[in-house]
Design an enzyme around this catalytic site. Structure first.
Site, PDB file in Angstrom:
ATOM      1  N   ASN A  16       0.913  -1.128  -0.099  1.00  0.00           N
ATOM      2  CA  ASN A  16       0.049  -0.187  -0.045  1.00  0.00           C
ATOM      3  C   ASN A  16       1.027   1.244   0.160  1.00  0.00           C
ATOM      4  OD1 ASN A  16      -0.095  -1.204   2.801  1.00  0.00           O
ATOM      5  ND2 ASN A  16      -0.907   0.815   3.331  1.00  0.00           N
ATOM      6  N   ASP A  17       0.779   2.223   0.878  1.00  0.00           N
ATOM      7  CA  ASP A  17       1.297   3.493   0.823  1.00  0.00           C
ATOM      8  C   ASP A  17       2.660   3.617   0.494  1.00  0.00           C
ATOM      9  OD1 ASP A  17      -1.245   3.516   2.420  1.00  0.00           O
ATOM     10  OD2 ASP A  17      -0.247   4.943   3.769  1.00  0.00           O
ATOM     11  N   PRO A  18       2.921   4.655  -0.607  1.00  0.00           N
ATOM     12  CA  PRO A  18       4.536   4.857  -0.810  1.00  0.00           C
ATOM     13  C   PRO A  18       4.859   5.625   0.341  1.00  0.00           C
ATOM     14  CG  PRO A  18       2.979   6.104  -2.194  1.00  0.00           C
ATOM     15  CD  PRO A  18       2.100   5.265  -1.437  1.00  0.00           C
ATOM     16  N   SER A  77       3.253   4.570   7.917  1.00  0.00           N
ATOM     17  CA  SER A  77       3.840   5.630   6.954  1.00  0.00           C
ATOM     18  C   SER A  77       4.335   6.699   7.649  1.00  0.00           C
ATOM     19  CB  SER A  77       2.678   6.168   5.883  1.00  0.00           C
ATOM     20  OG  SER A  77       2.182   5.121   5.281  1.00  0.00           O
TER      21      SER A  77
END
Length: 540
Positions: A16-18, A77
């Site tokens: 998922n999130d960069p 993140s």
């Protein structure tokens, strides 16, 4: 079947999130949320890949993973900051208990002489930032890149909410180790719900160059982007940053809420931008989740891709951002075909032959001789989202000026296709341009939980010269589209059952009474970058 070929996608498991993209000593780094053990969310570590061109990637061992009391239950993140002494630091969110209590930690490279910065240390003076009693400690995450103020203090934002008010909480520090919460958030908006993955950066009023987060010059505006947990879209405003009061004030031309501008009007979330000093540009990465079912993801063994990195800058109007795939992507262009000066009457469709339609890059400029046939914009639609209007006025609904555009990932007889198209409306004394990427007919797979939305956004474009441009990046299960040179961007995830590999087709179409001319169409078969996924994964 639906694995992408030129997008960033590990061979298996969930992403998922960069996180914390950065350019350091000639190397691009991308970290990202990754489950080493399955294709659903969970067991999240910071996977780490490096590149010298943003296209070809080498995966390394995970950089950050739960191992200490301050992140035992999760490493979520965060962002990277390159300090003035050319040392990188990462701020990230740690989960400290089963109640989902969130704190902000830091990590630093173990060996700056290692060009790939493989190993990262999480010092024992973590966490750097705890939630105080006035903060919802279970919704307190995703620190931004730090910036250095004129007062010599570093600052960072953390996304949160209080009640139903989304907010970007501001912290400041002289040394990046001892942080103090600024009394008021940098910005907050009632009724927007939790803010995730905030991003805050300056943009030049003129030109396409990017700026470092700490830039202090003249002739700039600021952009605040947030990912809204409730809607799962990316919203931003353009405004000014009052450095004396430490407040961000959106311009009056920026709607501040769910009806506001989005980075992308489709399947695109948790984006993170960074300044690239090697080419003096700002680049944004976003995550495109799957739209099929969890069972499908388990069966295929993977879920999630990163979209193509985009250069991002302020439009000359000063009202919105413009995004365009990084120029390095063009290195994957292979065989090219061209069309020009072709007319499309109502009901016409022209096949684009000679390329690989399931793996292509297409740029087209459409023109029309008159705006007179633009349909009236129904006043009842005024409070609808563009997506709702697209669901009413799809590509098969005949119009005046439009619908016209591309039929991507189409089967031969159009049992399946994903149309990307424009439709021009007349509203009072102005024209409204609707751009759609409509997945509703993308697959014959009719799973009840399959998400097949008619994604859409409006394009703020001057129609004086009576042209509209469109670029679509097509890659098996993703279509990333850029309207009017990147003013409106829409990403769709689709799962055709017939329109796959060599059985996929690409058409240009018009379903409006106004004749459309293809001024120029350039289309390329796209190659496959090097992503040496077998390297370094043994540590998973």
């Amino acid at each position: 079947v639906h694995r992408t070929r030129y997008h960033f996608q590990p061979p298996k498991n969930w992403i998922n999130d960069p996180n914390a993209p950065m350019y350091y000593n000639g190397v691009y780094h991308l970290f990202y949320q990754y489950n080493p053990y399955g294709s659903v969310w969970g067991n999240i570590v910071w996977a780490h890949s490096v590149s010298t061109d943003l296209i070809n990637w080498i995966p390394l061992e995970p950089a950050i993973y739960p191992s200490k009391v301050f992140d035992k239950y999760g490493t979520w993140s965060g962002s990277a900051t390159i300090l003035p002494d050319n040392k990188p630091i990462i701020l990230y969110t740690g989960i400290v208990d089963a109640k989902n209590t969130q704190v902000q930690n830091y990590a630093i490279p173990a060996d700056l002489s290692d060009p790939f910065l493989r190993k990262w240390i999480k010092p024992d003076n973590n966490p750097l930032i705890d939630a105080d009693v006035n903060i919802n400690k279970t919704q307190f995450r995703d620190p931004t890149t730090c910036w250095l103020g004129q007062d010599g203090h570093w600052r960072t934002l953390i996304g949160s909410l209080w009640g139903n008010k989304g907010m970007a909480i501001l912290y400041k520090s002289r040394d990046l180790m001892k942080w103090t919460k600024v009394q008021q958030p940098l910005h907050s908006v009632d009724g927007t719900g939790n803010w995730e993955c905030p991003d805050f950066f300056p943009v030049l009023l003129r030109g396409t160059n990017g700026l470092d987060a700490s830039y202090k010059g003249e002739n700039i505006k600021y952009v605040l982007k947030v990912s809204l947990d409730v809607t799962r879209f990316e919203y931003y405003t353009v405004g000014i940053y009052d450095t004396k009061k430490d407040k961000y004030i959106p311009d009056k031309t920026s709607i501040d809420g769910w009806k506001g501008l989005r980075l992308d009007y489709g399947n695109y979330y948790a984006s993170k931008s960074f300044y690239d000093p090697s080419k003096n540009r700002r680049i944004v990465w976003g995550w495109a989740n799957e739209s099929d079912t969890v069972n499908d993801d388990v069966k295929k063994g993977w879920a999630g891709i990163q979209t193509i990195p985009r250069k991002i800058w302020l439009d000359s109007s000063g009202k919105q951002l413009v995004q365009w795939p990084v120029e390095e992507l063009e290195s994957l262009r292979g065989h090219k075909i061209q069309l020009s000066n072709r007319k499309l009457n109502k009901g016409d469709k022209i096949a684009v032959k000679g390329i690989t339609p399931a793996q292509a890059d297409v740029e087209v400029i459409f023109s029309f001789s008159s705006l007179d046939k633009a349909e009236p914009f129904d006043p009842n639609w005024a409070n609808l989202y563009a997506q709702d209007v697209c669901a009413i006025k799809g590509s098969t609904v005949q119009g005046g000026l439009g619908p016209f555009g591309l039929l991507t990932l189409a089967s031969k007889n159009l049992e399946e296709y994903t149309p990307v198209f424009f439709r021009v409306f007349k509203a009072h004394d102005k024209y409204k341009v609707l751009m759609c990427s409509d997945a509703s007919r993308s697959t014959l797979e009719n799973a009840k939980t399959m998400y097949k939305p008619s994604f859409a956004g409006y394009v703020d474009v001057d129609l004086t010269n009576k042209t509209l441009s469109l670029r679509s990046l097509i890659d098996h299960s993703v279509v990333e589209s850029f309207g009017a040179g990147g003013k409106t961007c829409i990403t769709s995830r689709v799962y055709p059952t017939l329109a796959i590999y060599d059985n996929a087709h690409l058409f240009v179409f018009n379903n409006g009474t106004e004749t459309i001319k293809i001024e120029s169409l350039n289309a390329w078969s796209m190659g496959k970058p090097k992503m040496n996924w077998s390297f370094g994964h043994s540590s998973y």
